[in-house]
Design an enzyme around this catalytic site. Structure first.
Site, short mmCIF file in Angstrom:
data_model
loop_
_atom_site.label_atom_id
_atom_site.label_comp_id
_atom_site.label_asym_id
_atom_site.label_seq_id
_atom_site.Cartn_x
_atom_site.Cartn_y
_atom_site.Cartn_z
CG HIS A 192 1.42 5.43 -1.38
ND1 HIS A 192 0.36 5.98 -2.07
CD2 HIS A 192 1.00 4.21 -0.96
CE1 HIS A 192 -0.65 5.13 -2.08
NE2 HIS A 192 -0.29 4.05 -1.41
CD GLN A 204 6.49 7.18 12.96
OE1 GLN A 204 7.65 6.96 12.64
NE2 GLN A 204 6.16 7.67 14.14
#
Ligand code: GAR
Length: 206
Positions: free
Chosen positions: A124, A188
């Site tokens: 998420h 990331q």
């Protein structure tokens, strides 16, 4: 002489709805880090709820089996989730698959989540528990946050909750747009999702 111990097969079934850049990062990590030899783990299928998801073509080009379970043709969430579980089951004959939500933009029913309890992961694009749900980057900017990030977590019945496995933090820069921040976070994501999976496989053992 003893035979070398071979790990039991561990299918990885990746669910996507769009580009599938996280899926690509997982496929690449599985190859580069030799997950099959080390853990018996291999990407068994990429399944999309959208027939036009870009990631499907990329996966097929890598020789990964693909499938579509189009949510628009099912009358209810339960009916869709049943069909999705059937599709996963075709690649998971022994009920051992690790199911990976990678930009899969569907809310799953408690029954589905329960079926894969402990072997269902999600990424998420926020520092959960902050900003569950949609439009995370815009909401983080509007809230005046100095940092944003991404979270890999075990999926539980409550949306975007569940035990946290990995997180990465990025700065929010002056003048950031949601798009610029999303791109910074995504780089990331591509690191922490494979890392979380590798650790899950290592800890799960054979
Ligand atoms: C990623 O940023 C992922 O974290 C997010 O969708 C994007 C998918 O990109 N997921 C969610 O928002 C789930 N709630 P990708 O298709 O290139 O991996």
């Amino acid at each position: 002489m003893n035979e070398p111990v071979r790990p039991l097969p561990r299918p990885l079934v990746i669910l996507i709805s769009g580009t599938g850049s996280n899926m690509q990062a997982i496929v690449r990590a599985a190859q580069a880090q030799r997950w099959r030899e080390r853990f018996g783990a291999f990407v068994a299928a990429v399944i999309s709820n959208r027939p036009d998801a870009k990631g499907l073509a990329w996966a097929a080009g890598q020789g990964v089996p693909t499938a579509v379970v189009d949510h628009t043709v099912y009358p209810s969430r339960e009916a869709f989730d049943t069909a999705l579980a059937e599709a996963i089951g075709r690649y998971d004959p022994h009920g051992r698959a690790l199911v990976l939500l990678a930009g899969f933009m569907r809310i799953l029913t408690p029954g589905f989540v329960q079926r894969y309890a402990g072997r269902l992961l999600n990424i998420h694009p926020s520092l959960l528990p902050a900003f569950p749900g949609l439009h995370t980057h815009r909401r983080a900017i509007e809230a005046g946050c100095r940092f944003a990030g991404a979270t890999v977590h075990q999926v539980t019945a409550e949306l975007d909750h569940g035990p946290i496995l990995e997180q990465a933090v990025v700065p929010i820069l002056p003048g950031d747009t949601p798009e610029a921040l999303a791109a910074r976070v995504l780089t990331q994501e591509h690191l922490i999702y494979p890392r979380a999976i590798e650790r899950w496989l290592r800890e799960a053992g054979a």
